[in-house]
Design a protein around this motif. Structure first.
Motif, PDB file in Angstrom:
ATOM      1  N   GLU A 107     -29.738   6.799 -10.063  1.00 17.40           N
ATOM      2  CA  GLU A 107     -28.960   7.153 -10.434  1.00 17.40           C
ATOM      3  C   GLU A 107     -28.699   9.246 -10.807  1.00 17.40           C
ATOM      4  N   PHE A 108     -29.961   9.067 -10.413  1.00 14.79           N
ATOM      5  CA  PHE A 108     -30.654  10.544 -10.455  1.00 14.79           C
ATOM      6  C   PHE A 108     -30.631  11.727  -9.240  1.00 14.79           C
ATOM      7  N   ASN A 109     -30.591  12.667  -9.555  1.00 15.94           N
ATOM      8  CA  ASN A 109     -30.928  13.596  -8.044  1.00 15.94           C
ATOM      9  C   ASN A 109     -32.216  14.413  -8.675  1.00 15.94           C
ATOM     10  N   PHE A 110     -32.663  14.011  -7.361  1.00 12.20           N
ATOM     11  CA  PHE A 110     -33.780  15.286  -7.464  1.00 12.20           C
ATOM     12  C   PHE A 110     -34.601  16.245  -6.629  1.00 12.20           C
ATOM     13  N   SER A 111     -35.404  16.801  -6.914  1.00  9.85           N
ATOM     14  CA  SER A 111     -35.590  18.044  -6.352  1.00  9.85           C
ATOM     15  C   SER A 111     -36.810  18.279  -6.447  1.00  9.85           C
ATOM     16  N   TRP A 112     -37.090  20.306  -5.405  1.00 15.92           N
ATOM     17  CA  TRP A 112     -38.394  20.432  -5.348  1.00 15.92           C
ATOM     18  C   TRP A 112     -38.693  21.620  -5.491  1.00 15.92           C
ATOM     19  N   VAL A 113     -39.229  23.017  -5.719  1.00 20.17           N
ATOM     20  CA  VAL A 113     -39.180  24.235  -5.608  1.00 20.17           C
ATOM     21  C   VAL A 113     -41.392  24.175  -5.300  1.00 20.17           C
ATOM     22  N   LEU A 114     -40.482  24.913  -4.293  1.00 20.70           N
ATOM     23  CA  LEU A 114     -42.568  25.179  -4.369  1.00 20.70           C
ATOM     24  C   LEU A 114     -42.781  26.832  -4.116  1.00 20.70           C
ATOM     25  N   LEU A 115     -43.730  26.940  -5.253  1.00 22.04           N
ATOM     26  CA  LEU A 115     -44.161  28.470  -5.873  1.00 22.04           C
ATOM     27  C   LEU A 115     -44.862  29.341  -5.249  1.00 22.04           C
ATOM     28  N   GLU A 116     -45.246  30.542  -5.102  1.00 28.30           N
ATOM     29  CA  GLU A 116     -46.502  31.350  -4.323  1.00 28.30           C
ATOM     30  C   GLU A 116     -47.388  32.579  -5.831  1.00 28.30           C
ATOM     31  N   ASN A 117     -47.667  32.231  -6.090  1.00 23.95           N
ATOM     32  CA  ASN A 117     -47.819  33.302  -7.240  1.00 23.95           C
ATOM     33  C   ASN A 117     -45.936  33.185  -8.141  1.00 23.95           C
ATOM     34  N   GLY A 118     -45.818  32.431  -8.320  1.00 24.91           N
ATOM     35  CA  GLY A 118     -44.830  32.128  -9.142  1.00 24.91           C
ATOM     36  C   GLY A 118     -43.746  33.119  -8.409  1.00 24.91           C
ATOM     37  N   LYS A 119     -43.517  32.520  -7.150  1.00 24.43           N
ATOM     38  CA  LYS A 119     -42.314  33.040  -6.180  1.00 24.43           C
ATOM     39  C   LYS A 119     -42.181  31.906  -5.324  1.00 24.43           C
ATOM     40  N   GLU A 120     -41.197  32.120  -5.378  1.00 27.90           N
ATOM     41  CA  GLU A 120     -40.946  30.771  -4.277  1.00 27.90           C
ATOM     42  C   GLU A 120     -40.055  30.419  -3.379  1.00 27.90           C
ATOM     43  N   VAL A 121     -41.327  29.766  -2.590  1.00 29.86           N
ATOM     44  CA  VAL A 121     -41.576  29.977  -1.013  1.00 29.86           C
ATOM     45  C   VAL A 121     -40.907  28.664  -0.581  1.00 29.86           C
ATOM     46  N   GLY A 122     -40.356  27.707  -1.090  1.00 26.00           N
ATOM     47  CA  GLY A 122     -39.645  26.270   0.198  1.00 26.00           C
ATOM     48  C   GLY A 122     -39.259  25.491  -1.304  1.00 26.00           C
ATOM     49  N   SER A 123     -37.894  25.086  -0.705  1.00 23.62           N
ATOM     50  CA  SER A 123     -37.486  23.779  -1.813  1.00 23.62           C
ATOM     51  C   SER A 123     -37.009  23.011  -0.941  1.00 23.62           C
ATOM     52  N   GLY A 124     -36.571  21.389  -1.274  1.00 22.27           N
ATOM     53  CA  GLY A 124     -35.471  20.861  -0.816  1.00 22.27           C
ATOM     54  C   GLY A 124     -35.160  19.737  -2.035  1.00 22.27           C
ATOM     55  N   THR A 125     -34.987  18.192  -1.508  1.00 17.81           N
ATOM     56  CA  THR A 125     -34.591  17.380  -1.976  1.00 17.81           C
ATOM     57  C   THR A 125     -35.160  15.977  -1.212  1.00 17.81           C
ATOM     58  N   ILE A 126     -35.157  15.214  -3.058  1.00 16.62           N
ATOM     59  CA  ILE A 126     -35.915  13.598  -2.983  1.00 16.62           C
ATOM     60  C   ILE A 126     -34.911  12.477  -2.450  1.00 16.62           C
ATOM     61  N   ASP A 127     -34.343  12.381  -1.392  1.00 15.88           N
ATOM     62  CA  ASP A 127     -33.103  11.440  -1.163  1.00 15.88           C
ATOM     63  C   ASP A 127     -33.366  10.322  -0.675  1.00 15.88           C
ATOM     64  N   ASN A 128     -32.357   9.075  -1.376  1.00 17.56           N
ATOM     65  CA  ASN A 128     -33.072   8.274  -2.002  1.00 17.56           C
ATOM     66  C   ASN A 128     -33.482   7.489  -2.507  1.00 17.56           C
ATOM     67  N   LEU A 129     -33.786   7.588  -3.352  1.00 19.88           N
ATOM     68  CA  LEU A 129     -34.836   7.367  -4.431  1.00 19.88           C
ATOM     69  C   LEU A 129     -34.138   5.914  -5.237  1.00 19.88           C
ATOM     70  N   ASP A 130     -34.143   4.821  -3.909  1.00 19.04           N
ATOM     71  CA  ASP A 130     -34.289   3.625  -5.284  1.00 19.04           C
ATOM     72  C   ASP A 130     -35.624   3.224  -5.515  1.00 19.04           C
ATOM     73  N   LEU A 131     -35.258   2.592  -7.289  1.00 21.84           N
ATOM     74  CA  LEU A 131     -36.551   3.001  -7.912  1.00 21.84           C
ATOM     75  C   LEU A 131     -36.315   1.662  -8.728  1.00 21.84           C
ATOM     76  N   GLU A 132     -36.634   0.105  -9.023  1.00 24.52           N
ATOM     77  CA  GLU A 132     -35.465  -0.216  -9.954  1.00 24.52           C
ATOM     78  C   GLU A 132     -36.741   0.273 -11.396  1.00 24.52           C
TER      79      GLU A 132
END
Length: 402
Positions: A10-35
């Motif tokens: 029921e939720f959308n999961f995302s992530w951001v990678l930071l190098e010395n506080g600045k964004e250098v990557g990002s993405g989503t965690i898809d289809n996290l089906d967990l009871e």
């Protein structure tokens, strides 16, 4: 998943990678089906951590996938930060450049070359002037600081009574020795009239006796040819059975023009060692005025922890950068620390009693006691968030920002 009835799909999961506080990557965690009450291991396709001396953090965000009763779509329901790699931010003394020269008169000691001119007051031992080529930025020099303004919680255990000796130690420090040295010679400034020391690094060492001989504080200023000043503070000969310290740090005041703040540490909101995990490590900017939090009863406020470095600059981008070999804490206001301190008893003051002053007051600390809150009528901050009265030291460096 520790929900009782809700699947994580029921939720959308995302992530951001930071190098010395600045964004250098990002993405989503898809289809996290967990009871409910189930768990699983997932793999994130994170970019390679390319620099082994930099900080890397990954931030995880969880938002509602659909609109729910009382909760809109995209509402943040959870977030967390994980450190993947700890960076190194150690300042390194420069050795190439025009040699530093010293000069002394009846009132002052100056140390200078083409990059820097610093002046110390021979009566107090304090830094009197710091000039990187655009004029003196110092209003009041660096001073050891053991006290912080009281909070409502602090009055529950009567902090002014139990810890008040450290407020006295902040306000009354007697200079007992003052030496200047290079690699080959040491001169006692309280005895010698004339000095002539040159070198790629010059160190000034001042020592103060604290009231009632509870301890001695030694400050060492090591200046190199680049203009970097490394300040080491050592609390020595501490008597036994003293109360804990509210703070172990320093305080100094600079010109109001240097009111733009950029820091790499926890933020953007105020945070303390026992109240900080909601504020992620990142690269943040604010004016000094924006760092102030106007509690309706004036008290300690506006602190930032786990700081790797912080800069104070003017509108032209000129100023100073403060960084240490370990994380530091800082606060900055257009007020004295004492403006927020109620004194021995809780005062019925309000935000209108806090006036903006014509300077930037800066605290740079090794540690600040937590602000507690388990109760507000008798308990102190937890032991792990207090500062024991013992011999200890810390250091940080000031470098020019041009």
């Amino acid at each position: 998943n520790v929900y009782d009835f809700t699947n994580l799909n029921e939720f959308n999961f995302s992530w951001v990678l930071l190098e010395n506080g600045k964004e250098v990557g990002s993405g989503t965690i898809d289809n996290l089906d967990l009871e409910p009450y189930q768990s699983k291991i997932i793999t994130l396709n994170v970019p390679i951590l390319e620099n082994n001396t930099n900080d890397y953090h990954i931030n995880i965000y969880v938002k509602t996938a659909e609109k729910q009763p009382l909760i809109p779509q995209g509402h943040m329901v959870a977030f967390e930060q994980f450190q993947l790699q700890k960076g190194s931010f150690n300042p390194v003394l420069a050795t190439n450049g025009s040699p530093l020269k010293t000069a002394k008169n009846n009132a002052d000691l100056s140390i200078s070359n083409n990059n820097i001119n610093v002046v110390f007051d021979l009566k107090t031992g304090h830094l009197k002037s710091l000039d990187y080529g655009n004029g003196n930025i110092i209003v009041h020099g660096i001073q050891p600081n053991f006290w912080r303004a009281t909070t409502d919680n602090d009055f529950g255990f009567n902090m002014p009574k139990h810890f008040g000796i450290w407020k006295k130690a902040t306000e009354k420090q007697k200079l007992v020795s003052m030496f200047v040295k290079n690699k080959t010679a040491t001169v006692d400034l309280l005895l010698e009239k004339d000095i002539s020391l040159n070198g790629n690094t010059i160190t000034l060492e001042t020592s103060y006796r604290l009231p009632d001989d509870i301890a001695k504080i030694k400050m060492e200023y090591t200046i190199d040819v680049s203009g970097q000043i490394t300040i080491k503070n050592s609390l020595l000969d501490v008597k036994k059975k003293l109360p804990n310290l509210p703070r172990f740090g320093t305080n100094f005041i600079i010109n109001k023009a240097f009111n733009q703040v950029n820091w790499y540490g926890r933020g953007p909101l105020e945070n303390y060692q026992d109240r900080k995990t909601s504020q992620f490590v990142g690269n943040y900017k604010a004016s000094v005025s924006e760092l102030y939090f106007p509690y309706i009863r004036p008290q300690e406020n506006g602190y930032r922890t786990d700081v790797r470095w912080v800069t104070f600059t003017n509108n032209q981008g000129q100023g100073i950068k403060v960084l240490g070999p370990k994380y530091i804490g800082f606060s900055a206001h257009h007020q004295y620390n004492s403006d927020f301190d109620a004194g021995k008893t809780k005062q019925q003051r309000h935000t209108i009693d806090i006036k903006e002053r014509d300077f930037v007051n800066i605290n740079i600390d090794n540690e600040l006691m937590g602000i507690g809150g388990d109760t507000s009528w008798w308990t102190r901050p937890l032991d792990e968030y207090q500062i024991k009265a013992k011999n200890q030291s810390f250091s940080y460096s000031i470098i020019p920002v041009e």
